[in-house]
Scaffold this motif. Sequence first.
Motif, PDB file in Angstrom:
ATOM      1  N   GLN A 174       0.825  -1.204   0.000  1.00 38.15           N
ATOM      2  CA  GLN A 174       0.000   0.000   0.000  1.00 38.15           C
ATOM      3  C   GLN A 174       0.863   1.260   0.000  1.00 38.15           C
ATOM      4  OE1 GLN A 174      -2.269  -0.937   3.521  1.00 38.15           O
ATOM      5  NE2 GLN A 174      -4.116  -1.427   2.322  1.00 38.15           N
ATOM      6  N   THR A 175       1.943   1.218   0.763  1.00 34.69           N
ATOM      7  CA  THR A 175       2.850   2.372   0.796  1.00 34.69           C
ATOM      8  C   THR A 175       3.467   2.623  -0.566  1.00 34.69           C
ATOM      9  OG1 THR A 175       3.369   1.936   3.122  1.00 34.69           O
ATOM     10  CG2 THR A 175       4.892   3.343   1.902  1.00 34.69           C
ATOM     11  N   PHE A 176       3.899   1.531  -1.211  1.00 36.65           N
ATOM     12  CA  PHE A 176       4.523   1.701  -2.523  1.00 36.65           C
ATOM     13  C   PHE A 176       3.510   2.189  -3.551  1.00 36.65           C
ATOM     14  CE2 PHE A 176       5.471   0.042  -6.761  1.00 36.65           C
ATOM     15  CZ  PHE A 176       6.723   0.583  -6.976  1.00 36.65           C
ATOM     16  N   TRP A 177       2.345   1.534  -3.608  1.00 38.24           N
ATOM     17  CA  TRP A 177       1.390   1.817  -4.671  1.00 38.24           C
ATOM     18  C   TRP A 177       0.669   3.151  -4.470  1.00 38.24           C
ATOM     19  CZ3 TRP A 177       1.201   0.437  -9.362  1.00 38.24           C
ATOM     20  CH2 TRP A 177       0.037   0.605 -10.116  1.00 38.24           C
ATOM     21  N   ARG A 178       0.383   3.515  -3.220  1.00 36.62           N
ATOM     22  CA  ARG A 178      -0.394   4.717  -2.934  1.00 36.62           C
ATOM     23  C   ARG A 178       0.460   5.968  -2.741  1.00 36.62           C
ATOM     24  NH1 ARG A 178      -5.790   3.820  -4.107  1.00 36.62           N
ATOM     25  NH2 ARG A 178      -6.403   1.749  -3.362  1.00 36.62           N
ATOM     26  N   ILE A 179       1.718   5.772  -2.336  1.00 39.83           N
ATOM     27  CA  ILE A 179       2.562   6.935  -2.022  1.00 39.83           C
ATOM     28  C   ILE A 179       3.811   6.995  -2.910  1.00 39.83           C
ATOM     29  CG2 ILE A 179       3.943   8.035  -0.219  1.00 39.83           C
ATOM     30  CD1 ILE A 179       1.987   6.853   1.808  1.00 39.83           C
ATOM     31  N   THR A 180       4.613   5.910  -2.875  1.00 36.03           N
ATOM     32  CA  THR A 180       5.889   5.947  -3.597  1.00 36.03           C
ATOM     33  C   THR A 180       5.689   6.059  -5.100  1.00 36.03           C
ATOM     34  OG1 THR A 180       6.899   4.591  -1.877  1.00 36.03           O
ATOM     35  CG2 THR A 180       8.075   4.769  -3.956  1.00 36.03           C
ATOM     36  N   PHE A 181       4.830   5.213  -5.669  1.00 33.78           N
ATOM     37  CA  PHE A 181       4.677   5.215  -7.120  1.00 33.78           C
ATOM     38  C   PHE A 181       4.137   6.542  -7.667  1.00 33.78           C
ATOM     39  CE2 PHE A 181       2.646   4.256 -11.174  1.00 33.78           C
ATOM     40  CZ  PHE A 181       3.702   3.656 -11.844  1.00 33.78           C
ATOM     41  N   PRO A 182       3.096   7.135  -7.051  1.00 32.64           N
ATOM     42  CA  PRO A 182       2.664   8.451  -7.552  1.00 32.64           C
ATOM     43  C   PRO A 182       3.776   9.496  -7.531  1.00 32.64           C
ATOM     44  CG  PRO A 182       0.978   7.524  -6.140  1.00 32.64           C
ATOM     45  CD  PRO A 182       2.172   6.624  -6.019  1.00 32.64           C
ATOM     46  N   LEU A 183       4.599   9.476  -6.482  1.00 30.75           N
ATOM     47  CA  LEU A 183       5.711  10.425  -6.419  1.00 30.75           C
ATOM     48  C   LEU A 183       6.805  10.093  -7.429  1.00 30.75           C
ATOM     49  CD1 LEU A 183       6.022  10.747  -2.536  1.00 30.75           C
ATOM     50  CD2 LEU A 183       5.114  12.461  -4.113  1.00 30.75           C
ATOM     51  N   LEU A 184       6.803   8.844  -7.895  1.00 31.36           N
ATOM     52  CA  LEU A 184       7.816   8.388  -8.852  1.00 31.36           C
ATOM     53  C   LEU A 184       7.376   8.577 -10.306  1.00 31.36           C
ATOM     54  CD1 LEU A 184      10.630   6.995  -8.609  1.00 31.36           C
ATOM     55  CD2 LEU A 184       9.447   4.813  -8.853  1.00 31.36           C
ATOM     56  N   THR A 185       6.135   8.981 -10.538  1.00 33.65           N
ATOM     57  CA  THR A 185       5.630   9.078 -11.914  1.00 33.65           C
ATOM     58  C   THR A 185       6.435  10.032 -12.818  1.00 33.65           C
ATOM     59  OG1 THR A 185       3.934  10.620 -11.073  1.00 33.65           O
ATOM     60  CG2 THR A 185       3.279   8.318 -11.462  1.00 33.65           C
TER      61      THR A 185
END
Length: 291
Positions: free
Chosen positions: A198-209
Amino acid sequence: MNWVGSVKHWWMVFVAPSLSLLLIFTVVPILVAALLSFYEWNLLTPPEFVGLSNFRELAGDGGFWASVVHTVVFIAGYVPVVTVAGLGLATLLNRRSRAAGISRILFFMPVVSAWVAVALMWKWMLNPRFGIINWALSLIGVEGPAWLFERGWAMVSIIAASVWKDAGFVMILFLAGLQAISPDYAEAAVVDGASRWQTFWRITFPLLTPTVFLVLVILLINSFQVFEQVWILTEGGPLGSTTVVVEQIVKNAFDFGRMGYAAAMSWVLFALIFGVTLVQNRLQKRWVYSA
């Protein structure tokens, strides 16, 4: 005042060498190719002006458009796999440890290796009789295919070799993106009870886009120009099933002596790359996170 004015123009002295090389080896060849696309030239006789004849012939050239399709097939298989592989490696190695540092170096080594050496290594590995891949498959009772000699497996083999070589480059880009994200976001998510996924998909990935967008732009531009691995591994075979656009350009220019026709092909390729990049730029507003 004169001294101050002269200092203001010193930047020209430092920029001139790089700018000169850019003009000589990039801008001038582009302009020459644009002009040459309206001529017929075999490198031996003077160029002959033919107007739009090269482009009209190209519109009905089935071999060229087949190579466009093969290039798109390569892109469809290569870009998603190398992106996911690079992101996975970056996520696993995004930590401060000696083992992680050594692993980064090992995964990046194929990137700095010459394509000729890499392709020859893969050509040996994929040999249906003596290759290590079919030997490993035989140990578990699987009969491996004739990878580079079967229409259904040749492009898969090229994609696999390309992913192996370029995954380290994508990894480095994603590592830079991950390390630019403040750890405070993940720590706050853990406090709120979020799982790692959840941390990766909801927070890290959006910031990594933004990094994902950069990676996709680079990969698409480069993969439209795929050539070396195809030329060495299959030479466009079997039966033309892996012929790509740049290979068609090279063959027409240097094998068939049709420089003008090859120049017209290169401009069609440029139009395809430019169009895809333009679409990417337009679509990024829908999914790329901006702080």
